[in-house]
Design a protein around this motif. Structure first.
Motif, PDB file in Angstrom:
ATOM      1  N   ARG A 440      30.557 -47.211 -57.475  1.00  0.00           N
ATOM      2  CA  ARG A 440      29.824 -46.213 -58.251  1.00  0.00           C
ATOM      3  C   ARG A 440      30.746 -45.386 -59.147  1.00  0.00           C
ATOM      4  O   ARG A 440      30.291 -44.831 -60.151  1.00  0.00           O
ATOM      5  N   LYS A 441      32.027 -45.277 -58.782  1.00  0.00           N
ATOM      6  CA  LYS A 441      32.967 -44.553 -59.650  1.00  0.00           C
ATOM      7  C   LYS A 441      33.130 -45.258 -60.988  1.00  0.00           C
ATOM      8  O   LYS A 441      33.566 -44.652 -61.967  1.00  0.00           O
ATOM      9  N   GLN A 442      32.782 -46.537 -61.051  1.00  0.00           N
ATOM     10  CA  GLN A 442      32.925 -47.314 -62.284  1.00  0.00           C
ATOM     11  C   GLN A 442      31.586 -47.539 -62.977  1.00  0.00           C
ATOM     12  O   GLN A 442      31.477 -48.375 -63.872  1.00  0.00           O
ATOM     13  N   MET A 443      30.577 -46.790 -62.551  1.00  0.00           N
ATOM     14  CA  MET A 443      29.248 -46.905 -63.148  1.00  0.00           C
ATOM     15  C   MET A 443      28.746 -45.521 -63.537  1.00  0.00           C
ATOM     16  O   MET A 443      29.177 -44.512 -62.974  1.00  0.00           O
ATOM     17  N   ALA A 444      27.849 -45.486 -64.495  1.00  0.00           N
ATOM     18  CA  ALA A 444      27.243 -44.214 -64.902  1.00  0.00           C
ATOM     19  C   ALA A 444      25.775 -44.443 -65.219  1.00  0.00           C
ATOM     20  O   ALA A 444      25.394 -45.512 -65.707  1.00  0.00           O
ATOM     21  N   LEU A 445      24.979 -43.439 -64.938  1.00  0.00           N
ATOM     22  CA  LEU A 445      23.539 -43.491 -65.183  1.00  0.00           C
ATOM     23  C   LEU A 445      23.137 -42.367 -66.130  1.00  0.00           C
ATOM     24  O   LEU A 445      23.506 -41.214 -65.934  1.00  0.00           O
ATOM     25  N   VAL A 446      22.369 -42.728 -67.152  1.00  0.00           N
ATOM     26  CA  VAL A 446      21.736 -41.727 -68.021  1.00  0.00           C
ATOM     27  C   VAL A 446      20.234 -41.930 -67.851  1.00  0.00           C
ATOM     28  O   VAL A 446      19.663 -42.879 -68.391  1.00  0.00           O
ATOM     29  N   PRO A 447      19.584 -41.055 -67.077  1.00  0.00           N
ATOM     30  CA  PRO A 447      18.171 -41.271 -66.771  1.00  0.00           C
ATOM     31  C   PRO A 447      17.251 -40.732 -67.867  1.00  0.00           C
ATOM     32  O   PRO A 447      17.685 -40.033 -68.786  1.00  0.00           O
ATOM     33  N   GLN A 448      15.984 -41.060 -67.719  1.00  0.00           N
ATOM     34  CA  GLN A 448      14.971 -40.550 -68.658  1.00  0.00           C
ATOM     35  C   GLN A 448      14.801 -39.049 -68.479  1.00  0.00           C
ATOM     36  O   GLN A 448      14.795 -38.294 -69.445  1.00  0.00           O
ATOM     37  N   ASP A 449      14.660 -38.626 -67.230  1.00  0.00           N
ATOM     38  CA  ASP A 449      14.470 -37.200 -66.928  1.00  0.00           C
ATOM     39  C   ASP A 449      15.810 -36.644 -66.469  1.00  0.00           C
ATOM     40  O   ASP A 449      16.160 -36.750 -65.293  1.00  0.00           O
ATOM     41  N   VAL A 450      16.564 -36.066 -67.390  1.00  0.00           N
ATOM     42  CA  VAL A 450      17.906 -35.570 -67.072  1.00  0.00           C
ATOM     43  C   VAL A 450      17.798 -34.295 -66.248  1.00  0.00           C
ATOM     44  O   VAL A 450      17.115 -33.344 -66.637  1.00  0.00           O
ATOM     45  N   ILE A 451      18.473 -34.291 -65.118  1.00  0.00           N
ATOM     46  CA  ILE A 451      18.537 -33.095 -64.275  1.00  0.00           C
ATOM     47  C   ILE A 451      19.919 -32.479 -64.429  1.00  0.00           C
ATOM     48  O   ILE A 451      20.933 -33.106 -64.093  1.00  0.00           O
ATOM     49  N   LEU A 452      19.964 -31.277 -64.978  1.00  0.00           N
ATOM     50  CA  LEU A 452      21.222 -30.554 -65.080  1.00  0.00           C
ATOM     51  C   LEU A 452      21.287 -29.528 -63.962  1.00  0.00           C
ATOM     52  O   LEU A 452      20.267 -29.012 -63.512  1.00  0.00           O
ATOM     53  N   PHE A 453      22.484 -29.234 -63.514  1.00  0.00           N
ATOM     54  CA  PHE A 453      22.667 -28.217 -62.481  1.00  0.00           C
ATOM     55  C   PHE A 453      22.667 -26.836 -63.131  1.00  0.00           C
ATOM     56  O   PHE A 453      22.928 -26.700 -64.324  1.00  0.00           O
ATOM     57  N   GLY A 454      22.411 -25.833 -62.337  1.00  0.00           N
ATOM     58  CA  GLY A 454      22.176 -24.500 -62.883  1.00  0.00           C
ATOM     59  C   GLY A 454      23.397 -23.738 -63.335  1.00  0.00           C
ATOM     60  O   GLY A 454      23.328 -22.525 -63.491  1.00  0.00           O
ATOM     61  N   GLY A 455      24.523 -24.414 -63.556  1.00  0.00           N
ATOM     62  CA  GLY A 455      25.739 -23.732 -64.009  1.00  0.00           C
ATOM     63  C   GLY A 455      25.864 -23.733 -65.511  1.00  0.00           C
ATOM     64  O   GLY A 455      24.884 -23.675 -66.250  1.00  0.00           O
ATOM     65  N   THR A 456      27.102 -23.825 -65.986  1.00  0.00           N
ATOM     66  CA  THR A 456      27.367 -23.796 -67.428  1.00  0.00           C
ATOM     67  C   THR A 456      27.343 -25.214 -68.001  1.00  0.00           C
ATOM     68  O   THR A 456      27.369 -26.206 -67.261  1.00  0.00           O
ATOM     69  N   ILE A 457      27.327 -25.294 -69.331  1.00  0.00           N
ATOM     70  CA  ILE A 457      27.399 -26.592 -69.997  1.00  0.00           C
ATOM     71  C   ILE A 457      28.704 -27.292 -69.642  1.00  0.00           C
ATOM     72  O   ILE A 457      28.730 -28.495 -69.386  1.00  0.00           O
ATOM     73  N   ARG A 458      29.798 -26.525 -69.603  1.00  0.00           N
ATOM     74  CA  ARG A 458      31.096 -27.112 -69.254  1.00  0.00           C
ATOM     75  C   ARG A 458      31.038 -27.754 -67.871  1.00  0.00           C
ATOM     76  O   ARG A 458      31.501 -28.898 -67.695  1.00  0.00           O
ATOM     77  N   GLU A 459      30.482 -27.052 -66.907  1.00  0.00           N
ATOM     78  CA  GLU A 459      30.401 -27.583 -65.540  1.00  0.00           C
ATOM     79  C   GLU A 459      29.531 -28.833 -65.478  1.00  0.00           C
ATOM     80  O   GLU A 459      29.831 -29.770 -64.727  1.00  0.00           O
ATOM     81  N   ASN A 460      28.464 -28.859 -66.264  1.00  0.00           N
ATOM     82  CA  ASN A 460      27.576 -30.024 -66.248  1.00  0.00           C
ATOM     83  C   ASN A 460      28.232 -31.251 -66.876  1.00  0.00           C
ATOM     84  O   ASN A 460      28.050 -32.367 -66.374  1.00  0.00           O
ATOM     85  N   ILE A 461      28.976 -31.069 -67.947  1.00  0.00           N
ATOM     86  CA  ILE A 461      29.679 -32.210 -68.546  1.00  0.00           C
ATOM     87  C   ILE A 461      30.800 -32.681 -67.620  1.00  0.00           C
ATOM     88  O   ILE A 461      30.981 -33.885 -67.394  1.00  0.00           O
ATOM     89  N   ALA A 462      31.531 -31.715 -67.050  1.00  0.00           N
ATOM     90  CA  ALA A 462      32.658 -32.052 -66.163  1.00  0.00           C
ATOM     91  C   ALA A 462      32.194 -32.694 -64.858  1.00  0.00           C
ATOM     92  O   ALA A 462      33.023 -33.214 -64.104  1.00  0.00           O
ATOM     93  N   TYR A 463      30.891 -32.687 -64.592  1.00  0.00           N
ATOM     94  CA  TYR A 463      30.379 -33.334 -63.384  1.00  0.00           C
ATOM     95  C   TYR A 463      30.712 -34.834 -63.392  1.00  0.00           C
ATOM     96  O   TYR A 463      30.829 -35.458 -62.338  1.00  0.00           O
ATOM     97  N   GLY A 464      30.878 -35.391 -64.597  1.00  0.00           N
ATOM     98  CA  GLY A 464      31.258 -36.801 -64.707  1.00  0.00           C
ATOM     99  C   GLY A 464      32.712 -37.043 -64.334  1.00  0.00           C
ATOM    100  O   GLY A 464      33.088 -38.172 -64.002  1.00  0.00           O
ATOM    101  N   LYS A 465      33.524 -35.999 -64.392  1.00  0.00           N
ATOM    102  CA  LYS A 465      34.936 -36.125 -64.036  1.00  0.00           C
ATOM    103  C   LYS A 465      35.443 -34.755 -63.599  1.00  0.00           C
ATOM    104  O   LYS A 465      36.014 -34.002 -64.389  1.00  0.00           O
TER     105      LYS A 465
END
Length: 611
Positions: A440-465
Motif C-alpha cells: 500500500r505504500k506504493q499505491m495511492a487512491l483518489v476517491p470520488q468523495d474526498v474526505i479531508l481531515f479537520g486540520g490545515t491544508i498543509r497537514e492534509n497534503i502531507a498525509y501522503g508523506k
C-alpha cells in the motif's frame, strides 16, 4: 434513517447493557488487570491505603464508646482516662483517615487514568488495523462508543467502583466482627432483618435494571438521530427537513424521559424501602439496646458504638446494590472491548519502515479469473471470472453501468478485500506474497468523495508523506493545480479545512487529494470516479491535474464520464460482474451493438441536451 446500534440481523444492540455474573464474564474482566500490571506497585499501595482508611473509619466508633464510657465513669466518681485525651486520640485518627483517604483516591486515579489511556490506545490501534469488512458491518457511532462510553465505564470501575467495593467489603467484615464483640444478642436481632432487605432488593433491582436498560436503549436512539442528522446536515437542509428532524428527535427524547421518570419512580420506592429498613432496624436495635443497658449487660457507650457500626454495616450493604449494577455494566463494557481486541487484524507494519528492494513494484498488475462476493452478502456475486492485465505505466480505464463491479476492482487492488476465486498478481507475484504495508505504500487512491481531515491544508497534503518539507508540499500542490487557490486564502497552507473539508469546494478538495497522491509518489494509482461529481469548469482543471499525476504510473481509472478516459491505453467494460469488452476508445466504438458504444452515445445525448 436507521435507528440505534443494530447488528446484521436488524435487531437492536443496547448501548450499555449489563452482563450476567458468570465465570466466563469474570475471566473477561481480568482484561482490566492486565493493563494495571505496569502500575501494579501503585495499585498495591492504593489497596493498602484502602485497608488503612477502612481501619481508621471503623476505629472511630470504638473511641466514641471509650469517650462516652469515660465521661460516665468520671461522673460516677470512678477512675477513667480523661475525655480530653480520648478526644485528642480521635482527632489524630481523623487526621490519619484524611491522609489515607487522600492517597487512596490519588493512587487509584493515577493507576486508572494511565491504565485506561493504555487501553484506549490499544483499542484504537487494533480498531484501525481491522480489515475493511469489519467496518462494513459496523456503524461509526457503535465503534466510537467502544472508545468513549465503554472505556469510560471501565475507567470509572478502576478509579472509583473497585476502591469503593473493596472499602465496602472491609467495612462490612470489620463492622460485623465488632458488633458481635459488643453484643451477640443485638447483632443477632439486627441480622434477622437482613434477609427481608435482600429479598426486596432483588425484586426491586430486577425491575429497575429492566427500566434502566430500556431507558438507555431509547437514549441511544435519540443520540443516533443527532449523529445521523448532523452527518447528513446538507440533505436535511436541502429537503427543508429541519423541523421534521426536530420533531423526530423530540419524540424520541420524550419517550426516553418517560422511561427515565418511570425508572426514577421505582428507584425512589427502592431507596425509600432501604431507608425505612435501615432506620427501622436502628430504632429496633436502640430500643432493645436500652433494655440491655438497664440490665447492666451493655454500657451506654457500647450501645452508641453498636448503633454507629450498624449504620456502617447497613450503609455498606445498601451500597452493594449500586456497586453490583456498576460491576455488571463494567463486565458488559469489558466484553465488547474484548470483542475488538480478539478479532483478527490486517498484517500492518510500521509505516516508517522503507520499502524493501525485493518488494519494490514495477507496476504490472494482473487479475486472473477473479471472482468476488462481499462477506456480508455472499449470495450476491459482484465479480465473475474477471481477467485484466496492466503493463507498467499503462492507463487502464474501467467503465460500465452502476453495480457492474467497478469500485470493487479498486477495493481488491488496495487489498481491502481478497478474491474468493482466482489470483491478483503484482509484477507476477501473488498479492499476499508482498507485505500489506509495503504494497500500500506504493499505491495511492483518489476517491470520488474526498474526505479531508479537520486540520490545515498543509497537514492534509502531507498525509501522503508524513514529514514532507514545505517545498515538497508546494511542488505537489503546483502539479495538482492547487497552489494558486491555496495561496488565495489569507492563511495559505495553514488554512483550516473544517470537518471533512467542508470549507472547501468539491474541486478544491479533489485537487488537495491529488496533491496528496502526487506527494506519495505511488507506483500504482487508483482513481475511483475522481471527477464524476464536479462541474465542467472544475473537471477540466482537475482532469489536467490527474494527467500530471498519472504520468509514468500504472493507473486504474474508474470512470463515469467517458470523455475523461478516451486516451486510456486500455478500456475495460464491465457488466454484471463480467468483462464484456476490452480495447481502446476507437476499437470499442467500432464494435456494433457494443455496450461501450451505447454508453458513449447516451452521454453525448445528455451533454447535447444540457447545452
Amino acid at each position: 434513517m436507521a435507528r440505534g446500534n443494530r447488528q446484521d440481523n436488524g435487531t437492536r444492540k443496547p448501548d450499555m447493557p449489563k452482563a450476567k455474573l458468570t465465570k466466563e464474564n469474570l475471566k473477561e474482566a481480568l482484561l482490566i488487570f492486565s493493563y494495571l500490571k505496569p502500575y501494579r506497585w501503585s495499585f498495591i499501595t492504593g489497596l493498602l491505603f484502602i485497608a488503612l482508611s477502612s481501619g481508621t473509619t471503623m476505629a472511630f466508633p470504638y473511641f466514641l464508646k471509650k469517650l462516652i464510657d469515660s465521661a460516665h465513669s468520671l461522673s460516677q466518681g470512678q477512675h477513667a482516662i480523661a475525655p480530653g485525651t480520648i478526644a485528642l486520640w480521635m482527632l489524630g485518627i481523623l487526621t490519619l483517615q484524611m491522609i489515607f483517604s487522600f492517597f487512596r483516591v490519588y493512587l487509584f486515579s493515577y493507576v486508572g487514568e494511565h491504565a485506561l489511556a493504555d487501553m484506549r490506545k490499544n483499542v484504537f490501534q487494533k480498531m484501525i488495523m481491522m480489515p475493511m469488512n469489519f467496518f462494513a458491518q459496523r456503524r461509526v457511532g457503535e465503534l466510537s462508543s467502544r472508545i468513549s462510553a465503554d472505556l469510560s465505564q471501565i475507567q470509572e470501575a478502576v478509579t472509583g467502583m473497585l476502591a469503593e467495593l473493596l472499602r465496602g467489603i472491609l467495612t462490612l467484615i470489620i463492622g460485623m466482627i465488632l458488633i458481635f464483640v459488643l453484643s451477640k444478642s443485638l447483632a443477632t436481632l439486627m441480622l434477622s432483618v437482613v434477609p427481608v432487605i435482600v429479598v426486596m432488593g432483588v425484586i426491586f433491582g430486577k425491575r429497575i435494571r429492566k427500566l434502566s436498560r430500556n431507558t438507555q436503549d431509547q437514549l441511544a436512539d435519540s443520540n443516533t438521530i443527532v449523529q445521523e442528522t448532523l452527518q447528513g446536515i446538507s440533505n436535511v437542509k436541502s429537503f427543508t427537513n429541519e423541523w421534521y428532524e426536530i420533531g423526530r428527535y423530540t419524540r424520541s427524547l420524550q419517550q426516553a424521559v418517560k422511561l427515565a421518570v418511570n425508572n426514577g419512580r421505582f428507584r425512589g420506592l427502592f431507596v425509600s424501602f432501604i431507608l425505612l429498613s435501615i432506620f427501622g432496624t436502628i430504632i429496633l436495635v436502640v430500643w432493645y439496646g436500652t433494655t440491655l443497658v438497664q440490665a447492666g449487660t451493655l454500657s451506654f457507650g457500647g450501645l452508641t458504638a453498636f448503633v454507629v457500626y450498624t449504620a456502617f454495616v447497613g450503609g455498606s450493604m445498601a451500597g452493594f446494590a449500586d456497586l453490583f449494577s456498576q460491576f455488571q455494566k463494567t463486565l458488559g463494557a469489558t466484553q465488547r472491548v474484548r470483542e475488538i481486541l480478539r478479532d483478527p487484524i490486517e498484517p500492518v507494519t510500521d509505516t516508517d519502515e522503507p520499502v524493501l528492494e525485493k518488494n519494490k513494484l514495477q507496476g504490472a498488475v494482473t487479475f486472473e479469473h477473479v471472482a468476488f462476493s462481499y462477506p456480508s452478502r455472499k449470495e450476491l456475486h459482484i465479480l465473475k471470472d474477471v481477467t485484466i492485465t496492466a503493463a507498467p505505466g499503462e492507463q487502464i480505464a474501467i467503465v460500465g453501468p452502476s453495480g457492474a463491479g467497478k469500485s470493487t476492482i479498486a477495493a481488491l487492488l488496495l487489498r481491502f478485500y481478497h478474491p474468493d476465486e482466482g489470483k491478483l498478481l503484482f509484477d507476477g507475484r501473488p498479492a499476499d506474497a508482498i507485505p500489506l504495508t509495503q504494497l500500500r505504500k506504493q499505491m495511492a487512491l483518489v476517491p470520488q468523495d474526498v474526505i479531508l481531515f479537520g486540520g490545515t491544508i498543509r497537514e492534509n497534503i502531507a498525509y501522503g508523506k508524513p514529514g514532507a518539507t514545505q517545498t515538497e508540499i508546494e511542488e505537489a500542490a503546483l502539479k495538482a493545480h492547487a497552489h494558486d487557490f491555496i495561496m488565495s486564502f489569507p492563511e495559505g497552507y495553514d488554512t483550516v479545512v473544517g470537518e471533512r473539508g467542508i470549507k472547501l469546494s468539491g474541486g478544491q478538495r479533489q485537487r488537495i487529494a491529488i496533491a496528496r497522491a502526487i506527494l506519495k509518489d505511488p507506483v500504482i494509482l487508483v482513481l475511483d470516479e475522481a471527477t464524476s461529481s464536479l462541474d465542467s469548469a472544475s473537471e477540466s482543471v482537475v482532469q489536467e491535474a490527474l494527467e500530471n499525476l498519472m504520468k509514468n504510473r500504472t493507473s486504474f481509472v474508474i470512470a463515469h464520464r467517458l470523455s475523461t478516459i478516451r486516451n486510456a491505453d486500455k478500456i475495460i467494460v464491465l457488466d454484471k460482474g463480467h468483462v464484456v469488452e476490452c480495447g481502446t476508445h476507437q476499437q470499442l466504438l467500432a464494435l456494433e451493438d457494443g455496450l461501450y458504444k451505447s454508453l458513449n452515445k447516451l452521454q453525448l445525448e445528455w451533454k447535447s441536451e444540457e447545452l
